[in-house]
Scaffold this active site. Structure first.
Site, short mmCIF file in Angstrom:
data_model
loop_
_atom_site.label_atom_id
_atom_site.label_comp_id
_atom_site.label_asym_id
_atom_site.label_seq_id
_atom_site.Cartn_x
_atom_site.Cartn_y
_atom_site.Cartn_z
N ARG A 8 0.83 -1.20 0.00
CA ARG A 8 0.00 0.00 0.00
C ARG A 8 0.87 1.26 0.00
O ARG A 8 1.89 1.31 0.65
CB ARG A 8 -0.90 0.02 1.25
CG ARG A 8 -1.82 1.24 1.33
CD ARG A 8 -2.53 1.32 2.66
NE ARG A 8 -1.62 1.58 3.78
CZ ARG A 8 -1.12 2.78 4.07
NH1 ARG A 8 -1.42 3.83 3.33
NH2 ARG A 8 -0.30 2.93 5.10
N ALA A 9 0.40 2.25 -0.76
CA ALA A 9 0.96 3.59 -0.67
C ALA A 9 -0.19 4.54 -0.41
O ALA A 9 -1.33 4.29 -0.79
CB ALA A 9 1.67 3.97 -1.97
N SER A 10 0.10 5.65 0.26
CA SER A 10 -0.97 6.52 0.73
C SER A 10 -1.64 7.33 -0.36
O SER A 10 -2.84 7.59 -0.30
CB SER A 10 -0.43 7.47 1.81
OG SER A 10 0.05 6.73 2.91
N THR A 11 -0.87 7.76 -1.37
CA THR A 11 -1.44 8.63 -2.40
C THR A 11 -1.16 8.07 -3.79
O THR A 11 -0.31 7.18 -3.97
CB THR A 11 -0.84 10.05 -2.32
OG1 THR A 11 0.55 9.99 -2.69
CG2 THR A 11 -0.96 10.62 -0.91
N GLN A 14 2.48 8.17 -5.03
CA GLN A 14 3.48 7.29 -4.43
C GLN A 14 3.44 5.91 -5.08
O GLN A 14 2.42 5.49 -5.61
CB GLN A 14 3.24 7.18 -2.93
CG GLN A 14 3.45 8.50 -2.18
CD GLN A 14 3.08 8.41 -0.72
OE1 GLN A 14 2.27 7.59 -0.33
NE2 GLN A 14 3.68 9.26 0.09
#
Length: 204
Positions: A8-11, A14
């Site tokens: 997972r990446a936040s945005t 990313q």
């Protein structure tokens, strides 16, 4: 035992695949190939994450939920974290994080006596809870600092908001103009479908 990797990446900006090589190497060192990969760009402070929910739906008792770190799984407030943890436990999933050595036992089928097994489980559970709490605290502190920075910039007349990625917007508009679908555009442009929809709605 199936190893299910969650990245997972936040945005959207990313790279959620950044930890893929490290997860693959770790799994190989334990003679456990990664059976499935679940990849998404979403905030860890949100409970409703499609790929994480799909992982939970697919999982079977004894499977491993492999992560780079606990904060990839959760930056949730306590109530939402408890619900997610209960869902993971009900599935019989073993949480294994690269940066949490107490969790690495979950990659092994080695049998230990009941006392040792319970002690290891208790220690690992405590460490996971602590890391989840730290991840949430870090999230709240960063949000607070961000809000303070924005407030200060606004007071000084310097706040402009998040800069627009013009190259990404141009690429998405070109793909859409060529008749490419939303999902295919997102894949070719290297962004989320949400970003594609936002850019499409701005075309007028």
């Amino acid at each position: 035992m199936f190893v299910r990797a969650y990245l997972r990446a936040s945005t959207d900006e990313q790279d959620a695949t950044r930890a893929r090589a490290a997860l693959e190497q770790f799994a190989a060192e334990h003679d456990r190939p990664i059976a499935c990969e679940y990849l998404e760009n979403a905030s860890g402070a949100k409970a409703d994450r499609p790929e994480l929910l799909r992982l939970l739906k697919d999982a079977r008792k004894g499977d491993v939920l492999l992560l780079e770190s606990i904060d990839r799984l959760s930056r949730l407030p306590a109530e939402d974290w408890n619900k997610l943890k209960a869902a993971i436990d009900s599935k019989g999933l073993r949480i294994v994080a690269l940066d949490l050595p107490t969790s690495h036992q979950g990659m092994k089928d080695t049998k230990v006596d009941e006392f040792t097994d319970r002690m290891l489980a208790a220690i690992n559970g405590m460490m996971i809870e602590m890391m989840a709490a730290i991840a949430r605290k870090d999230y709240e502190q960063r949000r607070e600092r961000q809000a303070q920075g924005i407030a200060k910039a606004k007071a000084e007349g310097a706040y402009k908001g998040r800069p627009v990625d013009e190259d990404l917007h141009k690429r998405v508009r070109e793909l859409l103009a060529a008749g490419i679908g939303i999902r295919a555009t997102a894949r070719h442009a290297g962004c989320s479908t949400t970003t594609v929809l936002k850019i499409r709605d701005q075309i007028g």
